[in-house]
Design a protein around this motif. Sequence first.
Motif, PDB file in Angstrom:
ATOM      1  N   GLY A  83      -1.401   2.486 -13.178  1.00 48.69           N
ATOM      2  CA  GLY A  83      -2.401   1.560 -12.654  1.00 48.69           C
ATOM      3  C   GLY A  83      -2.619   1.686 -11.158  1.00 48.69           C
ATOM      4  O   GLY A  83      -3.645   1.241 -10.638  1.00 48.69           O
ATOM      5  N   ALA A  84      -1.655   2.301 -10.440  1.00 41.79           N
ATOM      6  CA  ALA A  84      -1.850   2.536  -9.007  1.00 41.79           C
ATOM      7  C   ALA A  84      -3.069   3.424  -8.757  1.00 41.79           C
ATOM      8  O   ALA A  84      -3.726   3.326  -7.719  1.00 41.79           O
ATOM      9  N   LEU A  85      -3.368   4.303  -9.731  1.00 42.98           N
ATOM     10  CA  LEU A  85      -4.533   5.185  -9.592  1.00 42.98           C
ATOM     11  C   LEU A  85      -5.841   4.399  -9.639  1.00 42.98           C
ATOM     12  O   LEU A  85      -6.853   4.836  -9.074  1.00 42.98           O
ATOM     13  N   ASP A  86      -5.850   3.250 -10.325  1.00 39.49           N
ATOM     14  CA  ASP A  86      -7.060   2.426 -10.366  1.00 39.49           C
ATOM     15  C   ASP A  86      -7.488   2.045  -8.953  1.00 39.49           C
ATOM     16  O   ASP A  86      -8.682   2.019  -8.636  1.00 39.49           O
ATOM     17  N   THR A  87      -6.489   1.724  -8.132  1.00 44.81           N
ATOM     18  CA  THR A  87      -6.781   1.348  -6.745  1.00 44.81           C
ATOM     19  C   THR A  87      -7.083   2.567  -5.889  1.00 44.81           C
ATOM     20  O   THR A  87      -8.143   2.662  -5.250  1.00 44.81           O
ATOM     21  N   LEU A  88      -6.149   3.529  -5.878  1.00 48.76           N
ATOM     22  CA  LEU A  88      -6.245   4.657  -4.949  1.00 48.76           C
ATOM     23  C   LEU A  88      -7.423   5.576  -5.272  1.00 48.76           C
ATOM     24  O   LEU A  88      -8.225   5.908  -4.393  1.00 48.76           O
ATOM     25  N   CYS A  89      -7.534   6.001  -6.534  1.00 44.09           N
ATOM     26  CA  CYS A  89      -8.640   6.890  -6.910  1.00 44.09           C
ATOM     27  C   CYS A  89      -9.981   6.171  -6.819  1.00 44.09           C
ATOM     28  O   CYS A  89     -10.986   6.744  -6.376  1.00 44.09           O
ATOM     29  N   GLY A  90      -9.999   4.901  -7.238  1.00 47.74           N
ATOM     30  CA  GLY A  90     -11.251   4.148  -7.207  1.00 47.74           C
ATOM     31  C   GLY A  90     -11.784   3.979  -5.801  1.00 47.74           C
ATOM     32  O   GLY A  90     -12.976   4.178  -5.544  1.00 47.74           O
TER      33      GLY A  90
ATOM     34  N   GLU B  71       4.271  11.788   0.429  1.00 40.26           N
ATOM     35  CA  GLU B  71       3.999  10.348   0.344  1.00 40.26           C
ATOM     36  C   GLU B  71       4.332   9.772  -1.034  1.00 40.26           C
ATOM     37  O   GLU B  71       3.658   8.857  -1.515  1.00 40.26           O
ATOM     38  N   LEU B  72       5.369  10.310  -1.673  1.00 40.26           N
ATOM     39  CA  LEU B  72       5.773   9.801  -2.991  1.00 40.26           C
ATOM     40  C   LEU B  72       6.284   8.366  -2.891  1.00 40.26           C
ATOM     41  O   LEU B  72       6.071   7.558  -3.802  1.00 40.26           O
ATOM     42  N   ARG B  73       6.970   8.057  -1.783  1.00 39.62           N
ATOM     43  CA  ARG B  73       7.495   6.701  -1.619  1.00 39.62           C
ATOM     44  C   ARG B  73       6.354   5.690  -1.521  1.00 39.62           C
ATOM     45  O   ARG B  73       6.408   4.618  -2.132  1.00 39.62           O
ATOM     46  N   GLN B  74       5.316   6.040  -0.762  1.00 40.86           N
ATOM     47  CA  GLN B  74       4.172   5.133  -0.618  1.00 40.86           C
ATOM     48  C   GLN B  74       3.487   4.910  -1.962  1.00 40.86           C
ATOM     49  O   GLN B  74       3.065   3.794  -2.269  1.00 40.86           O
ATOM     50  N   PHE B  75       3.373   5.982  -2.747  1.00 42.13           N
ATOM     51  CA  PHE B  75       2.749   5.824  -4.062  1.00 42.13           C
ATOM     52  C   PHE B  75       3.608   4.926  -4.951  1.00 42.13           C
ATOM     53  O   PHE B  75       3.096   4.053  -5.658  1.00 42.13           O
ATOM     54  N   THR B  76       4.925   5.140  -4.909  1.00 38.78           N
ATOM     55  CA  THR B  76       5.838   4.335  -5.728  1.00 38.78           C
ATOM     56  C   THR B  76       5.785   2.864  -5.343  1.00 38.78           C
ATOM     57  O   THR B  76       5.907   1.980  -6.198  1.00 38.78           O
TER      58      THR B  76
END
Length: 475
Positions: free
Chosen positions: A86-93, A247-252
Amino acid sequence: MDKHDEPLLVTGPGAEKENGTAAAAEAKRLLRLAGPLVLANILQFALQLVSVMFVGHLGELPLAGASLAASLANVTGFSLLVGMAGALDTLCGQAFGAGQYHLLGVYKQRAMVVLALACVPIALVWANTARILLFLGQDPAIAAEAGAYARWLIPSLVPYVPLVCHVRFLQTQSIVVPVMASSAVTALTHVLVCWALVHGAGMGSRGAALSGAVSYSTNLAVLALYTRLSGACERTWTGFSMEAFKELRQFTELAFPSAMMICLEWWSFEVLVLLSGLLPNPKLETSVLAICLNTSDLMYMVPYGLCTAISTRVSNELGAGKPQAAKLATRIVICMAISEGLLIAVTMVLLRSFWGYMYSNEEEVVAYIARMIPVQAASFFMDGIHNSLSGVLTGCGEQKTGARVNLAAFYLAGIPLAVLLAFVLHLNGMGLWLGIVSGSLMKLLLLTWIVVSINWEKEAIKAKDTVLGSALPIA
């Protein structure tokens, strides 16, 4: 004033007609997104259902083991992965709305890396399912059967991770018809795959578990080929990049609250099933509650489609620097959620005397379900609205807020009240469900207050900062 900041709703002569046109256009956009996603979600939901149905024809013990293993897999694995994606909903969107198209492919790869790492503990849990169930006091024979089924589910994690990332990658670009089509192809072939593995290869329940890996691979292959060959993603997919490992930590930090936002609500319903086994006449209570949950899971696909659609619209518009458009989309989706919620709730109440016959011929079960349906209809109506509001928070990148709301609504209010009503006031299964309905009501009130208080201009600035902070040089 930047052209993106111009008010979407106007005043003066002809304002009513112009505003109505804008609202109608937004409603059409939401429907074009939500419709295919609802069908795709139902088709994906059917995969595990079909697998368990095949096992059901092998006998009671394999069915009990497969059902228990599938439930455990959903709670400890699939729900976590879907939530983290669901993090992709924010970042990709937001990146798509801002025109930073090359970021979408990087975000997708970054999500696959993080989710793959999360699969390590998930696989360990599934490999030790039999031991876990024995520790929890389950019947040894059922625990052994569930353990074997869960071990054969582990291969499905390999295609499932890139699959959920591909789906989010496409839907944030409003590419939803291919997602629906690939789900349809997968659902149709899944029946043949199940038969071939369960009966053709003689693998029994193990074959049903393994069928998920085959079908998820089919779905992934269709979407991957579409991404690479159709030309629709030529700006957003530029090939594999080492940037995925940065930036894996930021994504997590965004993926974890995204997972909690979904799982905390999902898990609360699993707690109901466990509590139902402690009630007088547990066989009846558990059966009725399982039927109600199955009905809710199916009905949930409609508001979940709206939730996904509004998260895409809000994230796209905020990324594009159009806060008023995001605000309008929020207003429209709330009206749509209320309308579809009322329609389905009223239909459920009118059919309450017949609904139980879809699952059982026992008059006691049918009558109990008929009493539960009005409460369930009220729950569904509220769920539809607060799911759309949750989608708004996801589009804004406020998953932490959503997770806190679910924690308060269901674990500080809903479940304690369910225990009080069921075991102290002796309302049994009705009390359990009324408790969860109270949790849903609290969630609806909290989310309504939060969404009404959103400063859309600040959210647009925050989205811009997020995208620019991740911006990469285009080769």
